[in-house]
Write a protein that holds these residues in place. Structure first.
Motif, short mmCIF file in Angstrom:
data_model
loop_
_atom_site.label_atom_id
_atom_site.label_comp_id
_atom_site.label_asym_id
_atom_site.label_seq_id
_atom_site.Cartn_x
_atom_site.Cartn_y
_atom_site.Cartn_z
N ALA A 1 -15.72 -26.62 -101.65
CA ALA A 1 -14.92 -27.76 -101.19
C ALA A 1 -14.73 -27.74 -99.68
O ALA A 1 -14.75 -28.79 -99.02
CB ALA A 1 -13.57 -27.76 -101.90
N ARG A 2 -14.55 -26.54 -99.11
CA ARG A 2 -14.41 -26.42 -97.66
C ARG A 2 -15.68 -26.93 -96.96
O ARG A 2 -15.61 -27.60 -95.93
CB ARG A 2 -14.16 -24.97 -97.26
CG ARG A 2 -12.79 -24.43 -97.62
CD ARG A 2 -11.71 -24.96 -96.68
NE ARG A 2 -10.45 -24.29 -96.93
CZ ARG A 2 -9.52 -24.71 -97.78
NH1 ARG A 2 -9.73 -25.82 -98.49
NH2 ARG A 2 -8.39 -24.05 -97.93
N ASP A 3 -16.83 -26.61 -97.54
CA ASP A 3 -18.09 -27.07 -96.96
C ASP A 3 -18.20 -28.59 -96.99
O ASP A 3 -18.93 -29.18 -96.19
CB ASP A 3 -19.27 -26.46 -97.71
CG ASP A 3 -19.43 -24.97 -97.46
OD1 ASP A 3 -18.85 -24.47 -96.47
OD2 ASP A 3 -20.10 -24.29 -98.26
N GLN A 4 -17.47 -29.22 -97.92
CA GLN A 4 -17.47 -30.68 -98.02
C GLN A 4 -16.35 -31.31 -97.20
O GLN A 4 -16.17 -32.53 -97.23
CB GLN A 4 -17.32 -31.11 -99.49
CG GLN A 4 -18.32 -30.48 -100.44
CD GLN A 4 -19.75 -30.76 -100.07
OE1 GLN A 4 -20.11 -31.90 -99.80
NE2 GLN A 4 -20.58 -29.73 -100.03
N GLY B 1 -22.78 -31.24 -104.97
CA GLY B 1 -22.72 -32.59 -105.53
C GLY B 1 -21.58 -32.76 -106.49
O GLY B 1 -20.87 -33.78 -106.47
N CYS B 2 -21.37 -31.78 -107.37
CA CYS B 2 -20.27 -31.85 -108.33
C CYS B 2 -18.93 -31.81 -107.61
O CYS B 2 -18.04 -32.63 -107.88
CB CYS B 2 -20.37 -30.70 -109.33
SG CYS B 2 -18.98 -30.60 -110.48
N VAL B 3 -18.78 -30.87 -106.69
CA VAL B 3 -17.49 -30.73 -106.00
C VAL B 3 -17.20 -31.97 -105.15
O VAL B 3 -16.06 -32.43 -105.07
CB VAL B 3 -17.48 -29.45 -105.14
CG1 VAL B 3 -16.25 -29.40 -104.25
CG2 VAL B 3 -17.54 -28.22 -106.04
N GLN B 4 -18.24 -32.55 -104.55
CA GLN B 4 -18.01 -33.77 -103.77
C GLN B 4 -17.53 -34.90 -104.68
O GLN B 4 -16.66 -35.70 -104.28
CB GLN B 4 -19.28 -34.20 -103.05
CG GLN B 4 -19.08 -35.40 -102.12
CD GLN B 4 -18.06 -35.13 -101.05
OE1 GLN B 4 -18.22 -34.23 -100.23
NE2 GLN B 4 -16.97 -35.90 -101.04
N SER B 5 -18.05 -34.99 -105.90
CA SER B 5 -17.58 -36.00 -106.84
C SER B 5 -16.11 -35.79 -107.17
O SER B 5 -15.34 -36.75 -107.27
CB SER B 5 -18.41 -35.95 -108.13
OG SER B 5 -19.73 -36.38 -107.91
N ILE B 6 -15.71 -34.54 -107.33
CA ILE B 6 -14.30 -34.24 -107.58
C ILE B 6 -13.44 -34.69 -106.41
O ILE B 6 -12.41 -35.35 -106.58
CB ILE B 6 -14.12 -32.73 -107.84
CG1 ILE B 6 -14.84 -32.31 -109.13
CG2 ILE B 6 -12.64 -32.36 -107.92
CD1 ILE B 6 -14.91 -30.81 -109.34
N LEU B 7 -13.88 -34.35 -105.20
CA LEU B 7 -13.11 -34.70 -104.01
C LEU B 7 -13.06 -36.20 -103.80
O LEU B 7 -12.05 -36.74 -103.32
CB LEU B 7 -13.70 -34.01 -102.79
CG LEU B 7 -13.74 -32.48 -102.82
CD1 LEU B 7 -14.37 -31.94 -101.54
CD2 LEU B 7 -12.35 -31.90 -103.04
N GLY C 1 -7.41 -28.70 -98.52
CA GLY C 1 -6.25 -28.48 -99.37
C GLY C 1 -6.19 -27.06 -99.89
O GLY C 1 -7.13 -26.27 -99.77
N THR C 2 -5.06 -26.72 -100.49
CA THR C 2 -4.83 -25.38 -101.03
C THR C 2 -5.39 -25.27 -102.44
O THR C 2 -5.27 -26.21 -103.24
CB THR C 2 -3.33 -25.06 -101.04
OG1 THR C 2 -2.83 -25.13 -99.71
CG2 THR C 2 -3.06 -23.68 -101.61
N VAL C 3 -6.00 -24.14 -102.76
CA VAL C 3 -6.50 -23.87 -104.10
C VAL C 3 -5.81 -22.61 -104.62
O VAL C 3 -5.71 -21.60 -103.90
CB VAL C 3 -8.03 -23.67 -104.11
CG1 VAL C 3 -8.52 -23.33 -105.52
CG2 VAL C 3 -8.73 -24.92 -103.59
N ALA C 4 -5.31 -22.66 -105.84
CA ALA C 4 -4.67 -21.51 -106.48
C ALA C 4 -5.36 -21.26 -107.82
O ALA C 4 -6.03 -22.14 -108.37
CB ALA C 4 -3.18 -21.76 -106.68
N ALA C 5 -5.19 -20.05 -108.34
CA ALA C 5 -5.86 -19.65 -109.59
C ALA C 5 -4.84 -19.51 -110.71
O ALA C 5 -3.87 -18.76 -110.58
CB ALA C 5 -6.60 -18.34 -109.39
#
Length: 380
Positions: free
Chosen positions: A99-102, A255-261, A106-110
């Motif tokens: 996501a950072r590359d895109q 591609g998938c992560v960009q769709s999410i974003l 924002g913050t990501v937690a597990a």
């Protein structure tokens, strides 16, 4: 832009057709398959805690709110899949890195849950974890009222996400409750199954990212299977087949992560749709007139989303829908989005970032008949 399809096809023979309860009754027919596949493909790893990724661990009960990131603009809570609890933070870090590359900051937690034991036991644990996550999020909201909350569940973590939404049950809303490669049942979002109202009332949007290359997922292998029922208006299946080659590739796929974003938007979530404009056009296609083209320019003050729905009453028509987002005339070989399944009922949905000129093509693959093209524009 994303490519999305809402499906209402009949369930596959290998998928359950009976109703689900929110707590989920384990189905013995699937346990044998899961035991021989999921456990072998998604191995547990022991990963060190990655800097800045905070872990909310539900394996020993509900943790304190202070375990989560405090005072952030927005947080994506990532729930891992089966046998991955030992590397929950590392998998969340993979998503964050992509996501950072895109360009996402924002913050990501597990979210970590107890996935020990055979698949059936782990699935029951995932369903039991959902209400704990919902209670924790309610307390988290009280301490962080300005934070936008987004859920992202992978594989069996998709079950955690669905059960969290079910437990929230309209008492509050999260901006997104999304799934990637979800192991939830394919009819879970369908009307009459048990999650429909909770999805409609508990999240701004639920996006199910699926890939036809995923041989392990249920809902994540082909989208919702609802027979004649419907999914909630705020639910959508997103086809990322072109970007995801297998079950373990969602978090690392640009591609998938960009769709999410794309579906997160720029406003922190939840406000897209405050203004809507709907336009409907009618047409007729046959052998002498095999396609129609049109253009559409957004009219709301701050366009943030679009849905183009093609329907036809003809029993012999197989019409396809193609879309561009720069105003050029689409063709079967030149388009940005398309919906080209069997029959003539097709839908394309996309996030927009400001004023947009769309090119539209309705093309008859075969057959003839009348059609309606309904464009619903959402603005902030």
């Amino acid at each position: 832009m994303i490519r999305q399809r809402r499906t209402d096809e009949s369930a596959n023979a290998d998928e359950p057709t009976g109703p689900l309860t929110r707590r989920g009754v384990l189905r013995a027919a699937s346990v044998t398959v899961a035991a021989t596949s999921i456990a072998g493909v998604a191995p547990a790893e022991t990963g060190s805690r990655t800097a800045e990724i905070e872990e909310i661990d539900f394996r020993d009960g509900t943790p304190p709110v202070s375990d989560g990131p405090q005072g952030r603009d927005e947080v994506v809570f990532h729930a891992h899949g089966y046998t991955q609890s030992g590397n929950s933070v590392g998998i969340a870090e993979t998503f964050r890195s992509t996501a950072r590359d895109q360009g996402y900051d924002g913050t990501v937690a597990a979210i970590t849950w107890d996935d020990s034991g055979l698949p059936g036991w782990a699935e029951e644990s995932a369903r039991d974890t959902g209400p704990m996550v919902a209670d924790w999020l309610d307390s988290f909201r009280a301490e962080n009222p300005e934070t936008t909350i987004r859920l992202l569940g992978f594989s069996m973590g998709g079950i955690v996400t669905m059960e969290t939404v079910a437990a929230i049950d309209g008492s509050f809303t999260v901006a997104n409750a999304d799934m990637i490669g979800s192991y939830e049942y394919a009819d879970a979002p369908c009307q009459g199954v048990g999650y429909y109202e909770a999805i409609a009332n508990s999240c701004g949007g639920m996006y199910n990212y699926w890939s036809a290359n995923d041989g392990l997922a249920r809902l994540g292998a082909g989208g919702a299977s609802c027979a004649s029922a419907e999914t909630p208006e705020n639910y959508a299946d997103v086809d990322v087949t072109d970007a995801v080659g297998g079950h373990l590739e969602y978090q690392s796929s640009p591609g998938c992560v960009q769709s999410i974003l794309d579906n997160y938007g720029d406003d922190g979530g939840g406000d897209c749709g405050g203004e809507t404009e709907t336009t409907t056009e009618q047409g007729f296609l046959a052998w002498w007139n095999g396609s129609d083209t049109a253009t559409y320019s957004t009219t709301t003050d701050a366009p943030c989303g679009i849905e183009i729905e093609l329907t036809s009453p003809s029993a012999v028509a197989e019409f396809d829908l193609f879309v561009t987002y720069d105003g050029r005339e689409p063709t079967r070989d030149d388009y940005d989005d398309r919906s080209a399944g069997a029959g003539s009922d097709e839908t394309v949905q996309a996030s927009l970032d400001g004023a947009t000129d769309l090119g539209l093509l309705v093309d008859a693959e075969e057959g003839w008949g009348e059609y309606s093209l309904t464009i619903t524009e959402r603005g902030q």
